[in-house]
Design a protein around this motif. Structure first.
Motif, PDB file in Angstrom:
ATOM      1  N   GLU A 130       0.844  -1.196   0.000  1.00 50.03           N
ATOM      2  CA  GLU A 130       0.000   0.000   0.000  1.00 50.03           C
ATOM      3  C   GLU A 130       0.883   1.250   0.000  1.00 50.03           C
ATOM      4  O   GLU A 130       2.039   1.206   0.415  1.00 50.03           O
ATOM      5  CB  GLU A 130      -0.875   0.021   1.257  1.00 50.03           C
ATOM      6  CG  GLU A 130      -1.787  -1.179   1.429  1.00 50.03           C
ATOM      7  CD  GLU A 130      -3.066  -1.082   0.609  1.00 50.03           C
ATOM      8  OE1 GLU A 130      -3.314   0.005   0.028  1.00 50.03           O
ATOM      9  OE2 GLU A 130      -3.799  -2.073   0.538  1.00 50.03           O
ATOM     10  N   THR A 131       0.317   2.360  -0.445  1.00 43.62           N
ATOM     11  CA  THR A 131       1.069   3.615  -0.371  1.00 43.62           C
ATOM     12  C   THR A 131       0.492   4.552   0.679  1.00 43.62           C
ATOM     13  O   THR A 131       1.190   5.370   1.259  1.00 43.62           O
ATOM     14  CB  THR A 131       1.064   4.349  -1.732  1.00 43.62           C
ATOM     15  OG1 THR A 131      -0.292   4.443  -2.177  1.00 43.62           O
ATOM     16  CG2 THR A 131       1.898   3.603  -2.757  1.00 43.62           C
ATOM     17  N   SER A 132      -0.800   4.390   0.917  1.00 50.66           N
ATOM     18  CA  SER A 132      -1.392   5.217   1.972  1.00 50.66           C
ATOM     19  C   SER A 132      -2.519   4.438   2.635  1.00 50.66           C
ATOM     20  O   SER A 132      -3.212   3.646   1.977  1.00 50.66           O
ATOM     21  CB  SER A 132      -1.875   6.543   1.365  1.00 50.66           C
ATOM     22  OG  SER A 132      -3.274   6.649   1.442  1.00 50.66           O
TER      23      SER A 132
ATOM     24  N   ARG B 102       6.951   0.673   3.298  1.00 54.77           N
ATOM     25  CA  ARG B 102       7.146  -0.720   2.872  1.00 54.77           C
ATOM     26  C   ARG B 102       7.616  -1.581   4.044  1.00 54.77           C
ATOM     27  O   ARG B 102       7.233  -2.722   4.183  1.00 54.77           O
ATOM     28  CB  ARG B 102       8.194  -0.797   1.754  1.00 54.77           C
ATOM     29  CG  ARG B 102       7.732  -0.234   0.426  1.00 54.77           C
ATOM     30  CD  ARG B 102       8.792  -0.494  -0.641  1.00 54.77           C
ATOM     31  NE  ARG B 102       9.172  -1.902  -0.718  1.00 54.77           N
ATOM     32  CZ  ARG B 102       8.443  -2.855  -1.295  1.00 54.77           C
ATOM     33  NH1 ARG B 102       7.304  -2.528  -1.874  1.00 54.77           N
ATOM     34  NH2 ARG B 102       8.848  -4.098  -1.299  1.00 54.77           N
TER      35      ARG B 102
END
Lengths: 483, 240
Positions: free
Chosen positions: A51-53, A61
């Protein structure tokens, strides 16, 4: 091996949720969202390589990618990924990690985790869990359940069962039982019961300690610590697995007769720990410890309220535990008569005052009765009990009940512990009224319980505990305490 | 000296792969701690046994002496209440025949001759090593009903005199020890003393996993108590 940093457990400046998720169907999603919603006072970091947010927060990460120092993590990744994640936490310099993930009960997974734990300990990282629910610390708005109070209290609760931790914290909120902290410790692969006990003994924010446990790793240490602590702070233990017979010994009679729970009973007797057998008893005893400043010095009970049958049954129950409802002296009886109690109320212990008689003075007669009795009689404890329905059936019934409860509060005598029993049916309206009164009374140091038997049981535990403490006092303080 | 001796007994037993100590080993260990036991003499023949019985005084008890036999009574190896020389000769022959039939190949050293000990009351004093709390001492009303009535009290070792007194008072049968309905009060001091010695023994012997002194015969006040039968089980202590 490094010392355990308990501040990072209960008052962390920041927490990384490793395995955080945007999906509230997943534990990682719920755990992270709860930190946000409950208003955790420290910083939070989401960690998930996919996921990034997460809920508007940047997602890393790995814990190693977080640009600032981190002191604590909650790990919710699948079991097989746990060892690698913990090693990264150690590398990052974290102080504690709580592993919520389960699946380490046996076999390879357990072995792998054990090895990792030994390794990261050397680097200063200590592990709570695995297979646990989380930590509740109202001082920093940290919780593992939405149904927890934000108010700080003085009861610490350490639990080997995750589910029970939630039940008890949530039930505590309703009853007015307030926690300094509560933690679900799971399988205790590293930090264990004795460690928490040692910390809580010195914790200025904790006055009362409660444990749910099934077994302890270092029993000897736990035993020695308990002995030292109980004269200062009461320790209540709800021991699970009481019926477990363990391996039957054929080799000796002693092996057969000394089962696991019999050994625990010896521990309770020798350490002064307060042993209870059900969740309800556990909550009742903790609440009484929280509210009452003085514990029964003798097993002489005064029982006052409405409901003759309930009082008779309770008298029988008290008798079994050695509580006596001794009668009043002729002088006191005479004074009670002068209160011109109408027919229907009795002037002997237990005193039965029907609601209609209380109604005549909007409850105030209760205070007069108590003052009259305390002027001439000695009791170890008082239980006031009311069947709520007989109040609520009046017009403005709740006001009547509130006024009567005020009269109860005004009728207390210093040094004589009092418990209020409010009997309700399970009607939601009655329950709601009960909870409002409960919160109010608990705030005034009057514990409110659900049954007279429960109140006698709790008072009995307190009387026993007091006796233990007194027997441990040095001779000079002893005379002061028993004077 | 005591330490050396007890270490040697345990090491020898562990080395030979036994978990149950022989009566001789038990006697030696218990004696090291001053735990009172009945006199016990080893007779290799029937006539030796008769001689010894005469010395101890009838009635006597005969027990088969063999390291190979664990449950002596189960194989007809124990007989009590032998009142005369004639009876003894007969019983001796019966024991030998029964043991040979039930345990062929067991090495037999002879029989142990002991006086019949009677007491006012019988109790059990035991030890069990709990995996988390270590040695636990047990005190209870003894004899044949011990497991049925389960009238016992336990404490984590070590115990002090006050603890033992508390344990005694916890027993439902405590009045029986204190002179119930005309029976004579027993020598509680002797029982307390014995229990304290047992607690010490358990702490000193990490290999001792279970022990029964059952029955311990309690005599009248001032006359002491005697552990008539005993059983000690050892396991190699785990090293952390």
């Amino acid at each position: 091996m490094s010392a355990i940093d308990f501040n990072s457990i209960f008052y962390p400046k920041n927490i990384a949720v490793i395995g955080a998720s945007n999906n509230l169907e997943k534990l990682g999603g719920r755990t992270f969202k709860l930190l946000l919603d409950f208003g955790f006072k420290g910083k939070v970091y989401a960690v998930n390589p996919n996921e990034t947010s997460i809920f508007g927060h940047p997602c890393y990460r790995s814990v190693l990618d977080i640009p600032e120092p981190v002191e604590r993590a909650i790990v919710v990744v699948p079991a097989k990924a746990v060892p690698a994640v913990i090693e990264e936490c150690a590398q990052k310099g974290l102080k504690t990690v709580q592993i919520l993930t389960s699946g380490f009960e046996e076999g390879q997974a357990k072995q792998a985790l054990r090895q990792t734990v030994e390794k990261v300990k050397q680097k200063g990282l200590r592990i709570i869990g695995p297979n646990c629910m989380g930590t509740y610390s109202p001082a920093v708005n940290l919780s593992f359940t939405r149904n927890a109070s934000l108010e700080e209290g003085e009861v610490a609760f350490i639990s080997q069962s995750g589910g029970l931790t939630i039940d008890i914290v949530a039930q505590g909120k309703v009853m007015g039982l307030k926690f300094s902290k509560a933690i679900s410790v799971g399988n205790c692969i590293d930090v264990e019961h004795a460690d928490f006990l040692e910390y809580l003994a010195a914790d200025p924010k904790t006055r009362i300690i409660g444990f749910y446990l099934e077994g302890v790793r270092d029993g000897r240490r736990f035993f020695e610590l308990l002995k030292q602590i109980t004269p200062q702070k009461p320790v209540v233990i709800l021991k699970g697995g009481r019926s477990a017979q363990g391996a039957k010994s054929v080799a000796s009679h002693t092996g057969n007769l000394a089962g696991q729970y019999e050994v625990w009973e010896a521990v309770f007797k020798q350490t002064g720990a307060i042993a209870v057998e059900t969740v309800q008893e556990f909550m009742d005893v903790l609440l009484c410890l929280q509210c009452l400043e003085d514990f029964p010095a003798e097993k002489r009970l005064l029982l006052v309220g409405n409901g003759g049958g309930a009082a008779v049954l309770a008298t029988d129950f008290g008798d079994k535990l050695g509580w006596q409802l001794q009668d009043f002296s002729p002088a006191t009886k005479e004074k009670l008569k002068q209160l011109s109690l109408p027919a229907g109320s009795s002037s002997q212990n237990p005193i039965d005052i029907p609601a209609n008689i209380l109604k005549a003075t909007q409850g105030r007669i209760f205070t007069d009765i108590m003052k009259t009795i305390f002027a001439g009689e000695r009791f170890g404890a008082v239980i006031a009990h009311f069947n709520m329905l007989s109040f609520l059936n009046y017009v403005h019934g709740e006001q009547f009940l509130q006024d009567t409860v005020q009269a109860v509060l005004a009728g207390r005598s210093p040094k004589v512990p009092m418990v209020l029993v409010l009997r309700s049916n399970s009607d939601p309206a009655v329950e709601a009224a009960r909870q409002r009164l409960q919160q109010y009374c608990v705030g005034k140091g009057l514990p409110v319980l659900g049954t007279i038997e429960g109140a006698i049981y709790a008072l009995d535990k307190l009387a026993k505990y007091r006796q233990w403490v007194v027997s441990r006092l040095p001779a000079d303080r002893l005379s002061a305490a028993t004077a | 000296m005591r330490e050396e001796r007890r270490t040697k007994i345990i090491e020898q037993a562990l080395a030979s792969g036994r978990s149950l100590l022989t009566p001789q080993e038990c006697v030696e260990l218990l004696s090291l701690y001053g735990i009172p036991l009945p006199p016990s003499l080893l007779a290799k023949t029937s006539s030796e046994a008769t001689e010894m019985a005469a010395k101890l005084g009838f009635p006597v008890v005969l027990k088969i002496a063999s390291d190979d036999i664990v449950h002596k009574s189960d194989v007809g190896g124990v007989r009590v209440g032998i009142n005369s020389k004639e009876e003894l000769e007969m019983v001796y022959a019966e024991i030998m025949a029964s043991v040979k039939k039930n345990c062929p190949g067991a090495r037999i050293e002879g029989v142990l001759v002991q006086p019949m000990i009677k007491g006012v009351q019988e109790v059990i004093v035991g030890i069990k090593r709990d995996p988390s709390f270590g040695p636990v001492v047990l005190l209870g009303l003894g004899g044949v009903w011990v497991e049925l009535l389960r009238d016992v009290s336990l404490r984590i070792c070590p115990v002090a005199r006050d603890d033992v007194l508390e344990m005694l008072k916890e027993l439902k049968g405590y009045p029986l020890l204190n002179g119930y309905r005309g029976s004579k009060p027993v020598d509680l001091e002797a029982l307390i003393d014995l229990t304290l010695k047992v607690s010490q023994l358990a702490l000193d012997l990490p290999a001792l996993s279970e022990m029964d002194l059952n029955p311990v015969m309690l005599q009248e006040q001032g006359k002491g108590c005697i552990a008539v039968d005993y059983r000690m089980i050892i396991t190699k202590p785990e090293v952390d």
